[in-house]
Design a protein around this motif. Sequence first.
Motif, PDB file in Angstrom:
ATOM      1  N   GLN A  46       2.302 -21.195  -2.411  1.00 33.96           N
ATOM      2  CA  GLN A  46       1.212 -20.205  -2.444  1.00 33.96           C
ATOM      3  C   GLN A  46       1.301 -19.409  -3.723  1.00 33.96           C
ATOM      4  OE1 GLN A  46       0.499 -17.869   1.175  1.00 33.96           O
ATOM      5  NE2 GLN A  46       0.241 -16.018  -0.072  1.00 33.96           N
ATOM      6  N   ASN A  48      -0.007 -15.928  -5.555  1.00 31.30           N
ATOM      7  CA  ASN A  48      -0.594 -14.607  -5.305  1.00 31.30           C
ATOM      8  C   ASN A  48      -0.948 -13.954  -6.623  1.00 31.30           C
ATOM      9  OD1 ASN A  48      -0.152 -14.926  -2.589  1.00 31.30           O
ATOM     10  ND2 ASN A  48       1.642 -13.610  -2.502  1.00 31.30           N
ATOM     11  N   ARG A  59       4.552  -1.446  -6.217  1.00 34.04           N
ATOM     12  CA  ARG A  59       4.340  -2.332  -5.066  1.00 34.04           C
ATOM     13  C   ARG A  59       5.718  -2.854  -4.642  1.00 34.04           C
ATOM     14  NH1 ARG A  59      -1.165  -4.600  -4.632  1.00 34.04           N
ATOM     15  NH2 ARG A  59      -2.498  -3.666  -6.256  1.00 34.04           N
ATOM     16  N   HIS A  62       9.565  -5.275  -0.935  1.00 30.55           N
ATOM     17  CA  HIS A  62       9.109  -6.083   0.198  1.00 30.55           C
ATOM     18  C   HIS A  62       9.959  -7.335   0.392  1.00 30.55           C
ATOM     19  CE1 HIS A  62       4.891  -4.298  -0.766  1.00 30.55           C
ATOM     20  NE2 HIS A  62       5.679  -3.422  -0.191  1.00 30.55           N
ATOM     21  N   LYS A  72      10.235 -16.049  -5.016  1.00 38.55           N
ATOM     22  CA  LYS A  72       9.045 -15.750  -5.824  1.00 38.55           C
ATOM     23  C   LYS A  72       9.336 -15.990  -7.300  1.00 38.55           C
ATOM     24  CE  LYS A  72       7.794 -12.328  -2.437  1.00 38.55           C
ATOM     25  NZ  LYS A  72       8.167 -10.984  -2.006  1.00 38.55           N
ATOM     26  N   HIS A 119      11.803  -7.461  -3.253  1.00 40.30           N
ATOM     27  CA  HIS A 119      11.044  -7.541  -4.512  1.00 40.30           C
ATOM     28  C   HIS A 119      10.081  -6.366  -4.631  1.00 40.30           C
ATOM     29  CE1 HIS A 119       7.542  -9.156  -6.994  1.00 40.30           C
ATOM     30  NE2 HIS A 119       8.518  -8.876  -7.847  1.00 40.30           N
ATOM     31  N   TYR A 132       2.186 -14.396  -8.943  1.00 43.11           N
ATOM     32  CA  TYR A 132       3.486 -14.907  -8.565  1.00 43.11           C
ATOM     33  C   TYR A 132       3.360 -16.029  -7.547  1.00 43.11           C
ATOM     34  CZ  TYR A 132       2.778 -11.120  -5.147  1.00 43.11           C
ATOM     35  OH  TYR A 132       2.254 -10.262  -4.214  1.00 43.11           O
ATOM     36  N   TYR A 138       2.298 -16.679   3.400  1.00 38.27           N
ATOM     37  CA  TYR A 138       2.229 -15.304   3.891  1.00 38.27           C
ATOM     38  C   TYR A 138       2.318 -15.293   5.411  1.00 38.27           C
ATOM     39  CZ  TYR A 138       0.116 -10.708   4.845  1.00 38.27           C
ATOM     40  OH  TYR A 138      -0.140  -9.432   5.277  1.00 38.27           O
ATOM     41  N   LYS A 169       1.719   1.881   3.355  1.00 35.46           N
ATOM     42  CA  LYS A 169       2.860   1.109   3.880  1.00 35.46           C
ATOM     43  C   LYS A 169       4.121   1.410   3.076  1.00 35.46           C
ATOM     44  CE  LYS A 169       3.198  -3.325   2.759  1.00 35.46           C
ATOM     45  NZ  LYS A 169       2.980  -4.786   2.693  1.00 35.46           N
TER      46      LYS A 169
HETATM   47  C1  LIG Z   1       1.279 -10.376   0.300  1.00 38.84           C
HETATM   48  C2  LIG Z   1      -0.042 -10.793   0.883  1.00 38.84           C
HETATM   49  C3  LIG Z   1      -0.975  -9.862   1.300  1.00 38.84           C
HETATM   50  N1  LIG Z   1      -2.170 -10.269   1.829  1.00 38.84           N
HETATM   51  C4  LIG Z   1      -3.136  -9.242   2.222  1.00 38.84           C
HETATM   52  C5  LIG Z   1      -2.586  -8.258   3.230  1.00 38.84           C
HETATM   53  C6  LIG Z   1      -3.244  -6.946   2.862  1.00 38.84           C
HETATM   54  O1  LIG Z   1      -4.469  -6.820   3.565  1.00 38.84           O
HETATM   55  C7  LIG Z   1      -3.562  -7.084   1.372  1.00 38.84           C
HETATM   56  C8  LIG Z   1      -2.619  -6.292   0.503  1.00 38.84           C
HETATM   57  O2  LIG Z   1      -1.295  -6.631   0.895  1.00 38.84           O
HETATM   58  P1  LIG Z   1      -0.082  -5.711   0.442  1.00 38.84           P
HETATM   59  O3  LIG Z   1      -0.482  -4.274   0.484  1.00 38.84           O
HETATM   60  O4  LIG Z   1       1.129  -6.159   1.208  1.00 38.84           O
HETATM   61  O5  LIG Z   1       0.061  -6.130  -1.096  1.00 38.84           O
HETATM   62  P2  LIG Z   1       1.288  -5.680  -2.041  1.00 38.84           P
HETATM   63  O6  LIG Z   1       1.664  -4.271  -1.787  1.00 38.84           O
HETATM   64  O7  LIG Z   1       0.900  -6.093  -3.413  1.00 38.84           O
HETATM   65  O8  LIG Z   1       2.502  -6.571  -1.528  1.00 38.84           O
HETATM   66  C9  LIG Z   1       3.027  -7.618  -2.298  1.00 38.84           C
HETATM   67  O9  LIG Z   1       3.754  -7.031  -3.337  1.00 38.84           O
HETATM   68  C10 LIG Z   1       5.143  -7.269  -3.437  1.00 38.84           C
HETATM   69  C11 LIG Z   1       5.583  -6.945  -4.838  1.00 38.84           C
HETATM   70  C12 LIG Z   1       5.556  -8.624  -3.043  1.00 38.84           C
HETATM   71  O10 LIG Z   1       6.489  -9.212  -3.575  1.00 38.84           O
HETATM   72  C13 LIG Z   1       4.866  -9.279  -1.925  1.00 38.84           C
HETATM   73  O11 LIG Z   1       4.343 -10.536  -2.320  1.00 38.84           O
HETATM   74  C14 LIG Z   1       3.773  -8.507  -1.336  1.00 38.84           C
HETATM   75  O12 LIG Z   1       4.375  -7.746  -0.321  1.00 38.84           O
HETATM   76  O13 LIG Z   1      -3.440  -8.475   1.062  1.00 38.84           O
HETATM   77  C15 LIG Z   1      -2.507 -11.601   1.971  1.00 38.84           C
HETATM   78  O14 LIG Z   1      -3.599 -11.945   2.448  1.00 38.84           O
HETATM   79  N2  LIG Z   1      -1.598 -12.545   1.576  1.00 38.84           N
HETATM   80  C16 LIG Z   1      -0.365 -12.195   1.044  1.00 38.84           C
HETATM   81  O15 LIG Z   1       0.426 -13.094   0.680  1.00 38.84           O
END
Ligand SMILES: Cc1cn([C@H]2C[C@H](O)[C@@H](COP(=O)(O)OP(=O)(O)O[C@H]3O[C@H](C)C(=O)[C@H](O)[C@H]3O)O2)c(=O)[nH]c1=O
Length: 189
Positions: A46, A48, A59, A62, A72, A119, A132, A138, A169
């Motif tokens: 996958q 991202n 961010r 996690h 990753k 990360h 990444y 996910y 979060k």
């Molecule tokens: C990670 C992910 C998120 N989502 C959706 C879920 C939420 O509705 C939205 C934002 O997710 P989140 O707030 O968790 O995004 P980040 O804060 O950038 O989190 C990421 O940032 C840190 C640095 C990481 O290493 C992880 O890959 C990941 O946790 O995207 C998806 O649909 N697929 C995914 O793989």
Amino acid sequence: MELEKTTLDGVVILTPRAFADDRGLFWESWNLRQFKALGISTTFVQDNQSVSHLPGTVRGLHYQAPPHAQAKLVRVLAGEILDVAVDFRKGSPTFGHWAGAVLSAENRCQLLIPAGFLHGFVTRAPDTAVAYKCSDFYAREAEGSVRFDDPDLGIDWGIDPKTAVLSDKDAAAPLLRETETPFAWEAPE
Ligand SMILES: Cc1cn([C@H]2C[C@H](O)[C@@H](COP(=O)(O)OP(=O)(O)O[C@H]3O[C@H](C)C(=O)[C@H](O)[C@H]3O)O2)c(=O)[nH]c1=O
């Protein structure tokens, strides 16, 4: 592709070779055959991408718990980040230790973070775009986080943590000592 080790076993900085001509630059950002030649057996399923508008956006930190743990491979398409990995494996001699690397569109550097590590990154320019590759899909139900500015981790983000731009979060993430890691370190053979 050059590989530079960090203080954490398995966390490595990769810099692809670029080809320059009058038009600009070309490089292979990922090549399974080259990775295998470097002794990296990780494969990815996958991709991202995130864009963060303000510098000082954090961010992380996690992880996804097994059986959905993710390794990753992080790179920056625009702007700059300090990318950070934290050893989150129970019993590891470097448990709770962190390593960071400045990744930018300019330096083309990438950070490989194995499963079992937290990360996170902080952006250092406006409209920073991060891409990444992930070694597993996910799985929202397997997600976990640890507070980015946990004093027990002592990560130097280069910003005042009070000014960090955070998701709800991440702002509510627990401390390391409040978190039971689902990962166990295995001594190398
Ligand atoms: C990670 C992910 C998120 N989502 C959706 C879920 C939420 O509705 C939205 C934002 O997710 P989140 O707030 O968790 O995004 P980040 O804060 O950038 O989190 C990421 O940032 C840190 C640095 C990481 O290493 C992880 O890959 C990941 O946790 O995207 C998806 O649909 N697929 C995914 O793989």
